[in-house]
Motif scaffolding. Sequence first.
Motif, PDB file in Angstrom:
ATOM      1  N   ARG A   1      41.281  67.444  49.236  1.00  0.00           N
ATOM      2  CA  ARG A   1      42.152  67.022  48.140  1.00  0.00           C
ATOM      3  C   ARG A   1      42.047  67.921  46.915  1.00  0.00           C
ATOM      4  O   ARG A   1      43.053  68.314  46.324  1.00  0.00           O
ATOM      5  CB  ARG A   1      41.824  65.572  47.737  1.00  0.00           C
ATOM      6  CG  ARG A   1      42.204  64.537  48.779  1.00  0.00           C
ATOM      7  CD  ARG A   1      41.799  63.141  48.309  1.00  0.00           C
ATOM      8  NE  ARG A   1      42.492  62.732  47.094  1.00  0.00           N
ATOM      9  CZ  ARG A   1      43.622  62.037  47.078  1.00  0.00           C
ATOM     10  NH1 ARG A   1      44.188  61.675  48.226  1.00  0.00           N
ATOM     11  NH2 ARG A   1      44.176  61.676  45.941  1.00  0.00           N
ATOM     12  N   SER A   2      40.822  68.243  46.509  1.00  0.00           N
ATOM     13  CA  SER A   2      40.646  69.048  45.290  1.00  0.00           C
ATOM     14  C   SER A   2      41.216  70.446  45.470  1.00  0.00           C
ATOM     15  O   SER A   2      41.820  71.013  44.545  1.00  0.00           O
ATOM     16  CB  SER A   2      39.168  69.114  44.902  1.00  0.00           C
ATOM     17  OG  SER A   2      38.407  69.728  45.926  1.00  0.00           O
ATOM     18  N   ASP A   3      41.046  71.019  46.665  1.00  0.00           N
ATOM     19  CA  ASP A   3      41.589  72.351  46.918  1.00  0.00           C
ATOM     20  C   ASP A   3      43.110  72.322  46.922  1.00  0.00           C
ATOM     21  O   ASP A   3      43.764  73.219  46.354  1.00  0.00           O
ATOM     22  CB  ASP A   3      41.069  72.882  48.259  1.00  0.00           C
ATOM     23  CG  ASP A   3      41.630  74.244  48.596  1.00  0.00           C
ATOM     24  OD1 ASP A   3      41.276  75.215  47.902  1.00  0.00           O
ATOM     25  OD2 ASP A   3      42.439  74.347  49.541  1.00  0.00           O
TER      26      ASP A   3
ATOM     27  N   ASN B   1      42.875  70.285  36.821  1.00  0.00           N
ATOM     28  CA  ASN B   1      42.412  69.232  37.720  1.00  0.00           C
ATOM     29  C   ASN B   1      41.598  68.190  36.950  1.00  0.00           C
ATOM     30  O   ASN B   1      41.450  68.280  35.728  1.00  0.00           O
ATOM     31  CB  ASN B   1      41.623  69.815  38.898  1.00  0.00           C
ATOM     32  CG  ASN B   1      40.360  70.543  38.451  1.00  0.00           C
ATOM     33  OD1 ASN B   1      39.862  70.361  37.339  1.00  0.00           O
ATOM     34  ND2 ASN B   1      39.832  71.374  39.333  1.00  0.00           N
ATOM     35  N   ASN B   2      41.055  67.225  37.665  1.00  0.00           N
ATOM     36  CA  ASN B   2      40.316  66.142  36.998  1.00  0.00           C
ATOM     37  C   ASN B   2      39.034  66.621  36.332  1.00  0.00           C
ATOM     38  O   ASN B   2      38.456  65.900  35.509  1.00  0.00           O
ATOM     39  CB  ASN B   2      39.987  65.039  38.006  1.00  0.00           C
ATOM     40  CG  ASN B   2      41.227  64.293  38.462  1.00  0.00           C
ATOM     41  OD1 ASN B   2      42.219  64.238  37.742  1.00  0.00           O
ATOM     42  ND2 ASN B   2      41.182  63.716  39.662  1.00  0.00           N
ATOM     43  N   SER B   3      38.584  67.812  36.694  1.00  0.00           N
ATOM     44  CA  SER B   3      37.376  68.378  36.083  1.00  0.00           C
ATOM     45  C   SER B   3      37.700  69.293  34.914  1.00  0.00           C
ATOM     46  O   SER B   3      36.805  69.938  34.356  1.00  0.00           O
ATOM     47  CB  SER B   3      36.576  69.159  37.138  1.00  0.00           C
ATOM     48  OG  SER B   3      36.176  68.306  38.196  1.00  0.00           O
TER      49      SER B   3
ATOM     50  N   SER C   1      44.374  72.124  43.406  1.00  0.00           N
ATOM     51  CA  SER C   1      44.279  73.391  42.683  1.00  0.00           C
ATOM     52  C   SER C   1      45.384  74.356  43.104  1.00  0.00           C
ATOM     53  O   SER C   1      45.864  75.156  42.291  1.00  0.00           O
ATOM     54  CB  SER C   1      42.901  74.023  42.897  1.00  0.00           C
ATOM     55  OG  SER C   1      42.716  74.405  44.250  1.00  0.00           O
TER      56      SER C   1
ATOM     57  N   ASN D   1      45.177  63.792  41.002  1.00  0.00           N
ATOM     58  CA  ASN D   1      44.250  64.925  40.947  1.00  0.00           C
ATOM     59  C   ASN D   1      44.781  66.071  40.090  1.00  0.00           C
ATOM     60  O   ASN D   1      44.135  67.108  39.976  1.00  0.00           O
ATOM     61  CB  ASN D   1      43.957  65.455  42.358  1.00  0.00           C
ATOM     62  CG  ASN D   1      43.203  64.462  43.215  1.00  0.00           C
ATOM     63  OD1 ASN D   1      43.782  63.510  43.727  1.00  0.00           O
ATOM     64  ND2 ASN D   1      41.902  64.659  43.370  1.00  0.00           N
TER      65      ASN D   1
END
Length: 398
Positions: A37-39, A120-122, A42, A85
């Motif tokens: 999901r994170s990739d 992203n969320n970070s 991005s 995300n």
Amino acid sequence: MGFNEWLRTAMNKSDLYARIAGGEDSFTEFKRDVSQRSDFASEMIAFANMEGGSILIGVDDDGGIVGVAEPQRVEEAVVNIARHNCVPPLNPTIEPIQDDEGNTVIVVEVPRRMHAPHENNSGQCYIRVGSTKRLCTPQERARLLQAASPMHIDEIPIDRTSQADLDLDAFGVYYQRIYEQPLDEADVPLTPMLENMRFLVTDFRGESRLSLAGLVLFGQRSQDLLTHAYISAVRWEGMEAGEMIIDRQDMTGRLPQQIEQAEAFVLRNTRLSTKIEGARQEDRREYPRAAVREAVVNAVMHRDYGLDGAQILLYIFDDRLEIRSPGTLPNSVTLDNIRTHYSKPRNDTIARVLLNLGYVNRLGSGVPRMIRLMREHSGREPDFELGSAQFLVRLWSG
């Protein structure tokens, strides 16, 4: 074809095959699935922060179609990733397409961002560079923020300046040209006039400062405060940089002065041939003077002044002239549409002044005119190349 042009064409099976055959590039990414999901977030963020693009789910890195087993589930996963995300949330277009073997490929079309850059969320901000994504540098992120702002970068206040740093004689010449009367006969007081013209702005402390445009166009000491706001010119011997230097000069001062100095440098470092037919003598320059001026003016008008430490480079070789301007292409301009595209300039105030001073015939017409002049002169059009933080114009000797 640029991504925006491609989006306007309905996607079908033939288009899908053509897109896959072209491989991954600035506008296309292949993904076997959405398990990371994170990739995947991005990838969408990187496209949105640049010119937009498409992600083909169910396609291997080598272009092989493997399809997706549960198209509905994949579509739902993409929607959730885009909403939860990506900050701010993205709104991609999702379309399933089947190939000749019955495999389903999910085409996710990510539009170019309309406002602030996505992250992203970070809090990580990505951009697309060629066929890959990467994290933004602090400078790149600042430029994305600036591009999202209604204020142009040439309207930012320059610290340690004031109205006293304005060259009143230079501004008076400009005022006389525009309004056909001396500055000392103006009906509007000088300070509000400068504010209305965006040459004088207020910083976050409430202090009145010269804007970037005011400094580079009419400032008394531009390079003391913006050390990179100049043109560095070199006449090289041979075909490559690094050989013997025949002549060099740094063009400093106000932008109109830099333009004039650059043009003079080119004239003294390029050939002038004379052809006599009967009683008529015709002088022919190695490069059309008007094309050289268009290239120089476009560089100072559209360069990214937010790139600290990067000056305009003007290189003359035995067979060509190159102008390297800091920054990428402004707004919606791409290498695909630059020859015909007319867009709002990156530095609106600088562009307006150069137009009023006669350095520009019509905003947006410089590149098409340069192409026409070079085609008529040598039969060869200019080259345009885009690097990560540099735009190159190359004129070939004729």
